[in-house]
Scaffold this motif. Sequence first.
Motif, short mmCIF file in Angstrom:
data_model
loop_
_atom_site.label_atom_id
_atom_site.label_comp_id
_atom_site.label_asym_id
_atom_site.label_seq_id
_atom_site.Cartn_x
_atom_site.Cartn_y
_atom_site.Cartn_z
N GLY A 218 23.56 18.97 59.80
CA GLY A 218 22.28 19.65 59.64
C GLY A 218 22.44 21.12 59.27
O GLY A 218 21.73 21.62 58.39
N ILE A 219 23.39 21.80 59.90
CA ILE A 219 23.60 23.22 59.60
C ILE A 219 24.00 23.38 58.14
O ILE A 219 23.58 24.31 57.45
CB ILE A 219 24.68 23.80 60.54
CG1 ILE A 219 24.18 23.78 61.98
CG2 ILE A 219 25.07 25.22 60.12
CD1 ILE A 219 25.25 24.14 63.00
N ASN A 220 24.82 22.45 57.67
CA ASN A 220 25.29 22.50 56.29
C ASN A 220 24.20 22.03 55.31
O ASN A 220 23.99 22.64 54.27
CB ASN A 220 26.53 21.61 56.17
CG ASN A 220 26.96 21.41 54.74
OD1 ASN A 220 27.51 22.31 54.14
ND2 ASN A 220 26.68 20.24 54.18
N PHE A 221 23.52 20.96 55.68
CA PHE A 221 22.54 20.34 54.79
C PHE A 221 21.47 21.34 54.35
O PHE A 221 21.09 21.41 53.19
CB PHE A 221 21.89 19.15 55.51
CG PHE A 221 20.83 18.43 54.72
CD1 PHE A 221 21.20 17.46 53.80
CD2 PHE A 221 19.48 18.69 54.90
CE1 PHE A 221 20.24 16.78 53.06
CE2 PHE A 221 18.52 18.02 54.16
CZ PHE A 221 18.90 17.06 53.25
N VAL A 222 21.01 22.13 55.33
CA VAL A 222 19.88 23.00 55.05
C VAL A 222 20.24 24.05 54.00
O VAL A 222 19.42 24.43 53.17
CB VAL A 222 19.35 23.61 56.36
CG1 VAL A 222 20.22 24.74 56.83
CG2 VAL A 222 17.92 24.03 56.21
N LEU A 223 21.50 24.47 54.00
CA LEU A 223 21.87 25.45 52.97
C LEU A 223 22.02 24.77 51.61
O LEU A 223 21.73 25.38 50.57
CB LEU A 223 23.17 26.17 53.35
CG LEU A 223 22.95 27.46 54.12
CD1 LEU A 223 24.27 28.19 54.31
CD2 LEU A 223 21.98 28.38 53.41
N TYR B 282 22.77 35.22 49.70
CA TYR B 282 23.73 34.14 49.89
C TYR B 282 24.89 34.58 50.78
O TYR B 282 25.39 33.81 51.60
CB TYR B 282 24.27 33.67 48.53
CG TYR B 282 23.34 32.76 47.76
CD1 TYR B 282 22.02 32.57 48.14
CD2 TYR B 282 23.81 32.05 46.65
CE1 TYR B 282 21.19 31.72 47.44
CE2 TYR B 282 22.98 31.19 45.94
CZ TYR B 282 21.67 31.04 46.33
OH TYR B 282 20.86 30.18 45.63
N LEU C 100 23.71 34.56 54.35
CA LEU C 100 23.54 33.19 54.84
C LEU C 100 24.89 32.52 55.08
O LEU C 100 25.05 31.74 56.03
CB LEU C 100 22.70 32.37 53.85
CG LEU C 100 21.24 32.80 53.73
CD1 LEU C 100 20.49 31.91 52.75
CD2 LEU C 100 20.54 32.76 55.09
N ILE D 42 26.25 33.70 58.39
CA ILE D 42 25.50 33.09 59.49
C ILE D 42 25.87 31.62 59.64
O ILE D 42 26.09 31.12 60.75
CB ILE D 42 23.99 33.25 59.24
CG1 ILE D 42 23.61 34.73 59.29
CG2 ILE D 42 23.19 32.46 60.26
CD1 ILE D 42 22.23 35.04 58.75
N GLU D 43 25.98 30.93 58.51
CA GLU D 43 26.28 29.49 58.54
C GLU D 43 27.65 29.23 59.16
O GLU D 43 27.78 28.40 60.06
CB GLU D 43 26.24 28.94 57.10
CG GLU D 43 26.07 27.43 57.03
CD GLU D 43 27.31 26.70 56.61
OE1 GLU D 43 28.38 27.32 56.50
OE2 GLU D 43 27.21 25.47 56.38
N LEU E 219 27.59 29.78 62.85
CA LEU E 219 26.95 28.69 63.60
C LEU E 219 27.84 27.46 63.68
O LEU E 219 27.91 26.79 64.71
CB LEU E 219 25.62 28.31 62.96
CG LEU E 219 24.44 29.23 63.27
CD1 LEU E 219 23.20 28.74 62.55
CD2 LEU E 219 24.19 29.28 64.77
N LYS F 146 30.50 28.16 66.19
CA LYS F 146 29.92 28.15 67.54
C LYS F 146 29.70 26.72 68.02
O LYS F 146 30.03 26.37 69.15
CB LYS F 146 28.60 28.92 67.50
CG LYS F 146 27.82 28.92 68.80
CD LYS F 146 26.64 29.88 68.71
CE LYS F 146 25.76 29.82 69.93
NZ LYS F 146 24.82 28.70 69.94
#
Lengths: 382, 530
Positions: B62-67, B483, B486, B489-490, B493, B496
């Motif tokens: 999900g974290i990857n997909f959204v970008l 970019y 982001l 941040i990506e 996350l 983490k």
Amino acid sequence: MDLPLDYPTLRLIWWGLLGVLLIGFALTDGFDLGVGALLPFVARTDVERRLAINTVGPTWEGNQVWFVLGGGAIFAAWPLVYAVSFSGFYLAMFLVLSALILRPVAFKYRSKRPDPRWRSAWDWALFVGGFVPALVFGVAVGNVLLGAPFRFDTDLRTTYEGTLLGLFTPFSLICGLLSVAMLVLHGAAWLGVKVERGPVHDRARRFGTIAALLSLVLFAAGGAYVAWGELGYQLTGVADMAGSSNPLRMTAEASSGAWLNNYATYPWLLIAPVLGFAGALLALVGLMGRGHPVALAGSSLSAVGIISTVGVSMFPFILPSSIDPASSLTVWNASSSHTTLFIMLVCTIVFLPIVLAYTAWVYRVLWGRTSTAALTTNPDLY
Amino acid sequence: MIDLAVVDLSRLQFALTALYHFLFVPLTLGLSFLLVIMESIYVMTRRPIWRTITRFWATLFGINFVLGVATGITMEFQFGMNWAYYSQYVGDIFGAPLAIEGLMAFFLEATFVGLMFFGWDKLSRVGHLFVTFMVALGTNLSALWILIANGWMQNPVGAAFNPDTMRMEVTDFMAVIFNPVAQAKFVHTVSAGYVIASAFVLGVSAFYLLRGRHRAFAKRSMTVAAAFGLASALSVVVLGDESGYALTDNQKMKLAAIEAMWRTEETPAALTAIGFPNLEARRTDYAVQIPWVLGLISTRSLDGQVEGILELVAVAEDRIESGVIAYDALEKVKADPVDAVNRGTFEAHRRDLGYGLLLKQYVADPRLATPEQIRLAAWSTVPNVPVMFWTFRIMAGVGFLMIALFATAFILSTLRKHETRWFLWVALLVMPLPWIAAELGWIVAEVGRQPWSVEGVLPTFLGASSLTAPQLWATIIGFTALYGALAVIEVGLILKTIKRGPFAEQQEFADRPAPGAPKPRPTGVQPAVA
């Protein structure tokens, strides 16, 4: 290849589908944008904001596809419109894209850390991601009605004479604010049916009422401007509806008040602006009388009416040129080839019902209001 | 006249945004199918550990997909913004696959992905697996249509120039869909995505095993990644898209540039394993050659000829001269649309019009080109040879390394020797390599397509919008800042989430029913009150 539909009919259908796409975007992603723009105002604490965000949490991603599909479909069916508008409104498009890039990330990343500063930053990103696109789309539509400063050379290469700040005129600002009011109303109506009763719900009603009133006033102001503000273009000579998509083979001129001509010829078209007003009124009644599904129906009808009004007023123009009206893009000179329009229509007829069917199923699975209780027990919520 | 600074900046922006987008997309492509595999095991065995495994990798997904989604928006609109002339010149063909992608694929993945994350409590096990599968299907169909669009740029079949509309128009849509270049690209690209995702799962699992954390979780994840990764790594190399390189003049040129093959050799041609392409002398110094191999893999025969750069430049020179005739006839058709003679001349030379347009980088009217300019234009059809030569070799090298990696992982996990420490270190350290290979693959494909936007049809420099350099700088700086932020941040996350591990969520929500236990009552919703 012999195709079962002739070229003018296909062009007309694709003009209609352009409207369907824009309306689909406004009705689905519209409430996501509205909720985003309302977020800092209707929800103050973290729990309240999570409540509001989770009303659109599982569905914003699918809704946003209406926007992306809109881009793809305009590219496929109206390549000249795609090329001229997106490069002509270059920096405005960049603003919209930046806001729309921030928005998905904000939805997904906000809940990943409990730090209040982190969450507050993403809340503002959601606000920007809702407010800026709503405003700029409206401003862009205003500029389409005014005419954009472009012309073609004989290779059909476009040149422009506009600037980013030049896009913001009194009329286009009315359109921009109308767009914001319309989508905020839609977002508020959505919160009305989707969020548990409580402070967020009450504030959404209050802001929704203001947005409904503003929609009515701004739509009327826009209409007045169209009637008396020296707007409008008309074709000169006969349009070859089955002709090649070449804008150089047509003539047109600026003509004050011409955006009302279609209503004079076909008075039944007035149903579009009437729906714009009636929908907003219905939403107002719904919000004041706690009839939330009525409010949502009203905000939806209002969006359908307002968007249709723009299309119907301008027909057959799609993007007129203010500096060289003969370069204007119309339904008859800016489409794809006969073959491509037909193939794309077949694809749409096959796939759009499937899309609508599974979208409806997903909404049914997710039916019901979001509640504070769920936020503490369900790890899947944002 | 075209502003070449705007062209270069537009290319820079496209490369930056496409390469960035392609950091996230391959992981989405592969991880979605890995989730399907993991969740299928959960549905079949009903063991809660597999639910935990699925949910953990889904969080990272999900974290990857959204970008991937967010940066994909840019791609959909950038053609119109920065490549307006390209868009209107080929939109009749190129726009269709993009629109179908939205309709058939992107709607599918984006509509179901919300339910994949929010529907654990609302769907039966099989129902949720179906949703996960729809996401995987959607992402991969999405890749199919994007690569059909890209394949058409590399091998523009099923279309012809229409002088009345001054653009390319569809003549055979089936040919566009079943374009062999597109099919080869699709298999190659999605396989690369599967490799990237497998390497990611393998690497993170190795990290846990090295730390001695979450061992049951990590071993199972590693087993799935090893099997899926091995099949994918074989597929990406064996079904690489070399087979398409014999099709068109540009594809032949791309192959010649990759191999730094200056002259046509006797069949079957030798493969240059390594060497130093020398641009001035037009030869490759210190070349180490393997006889026969190139001829065999690129033509799938002993007698198929692989043409050299010099011979292909000569072909281009002829086509440019023919293209000038086409250009002249087209100008006359524009002045007098009903003249049959000029239309006939145009038809005869139509397929070379794009070659004539190559001259526009030197002279506004190609009919006034000097022989020297024609020679220059012919040489401009050669892409950057050292870049092609080296990027291809690094990419292919990583490809073979990945086969070795996953073969080892497969053997170790079959023997239940998951915790072989030297291998775990290797798996952790090579994690970035398949991403680098995928980015280089994009460079091989798209730098290798130069000087064309659409092979033989439209030179890249003609496709740009009539923008100004300051506008381009504004968006390049804007995209880079956005970019860049982001990306930081990506990655933060993801790290983490990995540090917290797969069981953190169960500790936080300890009052919930045990994972995997049947849930008769949907939590999180109350009945709708209208």
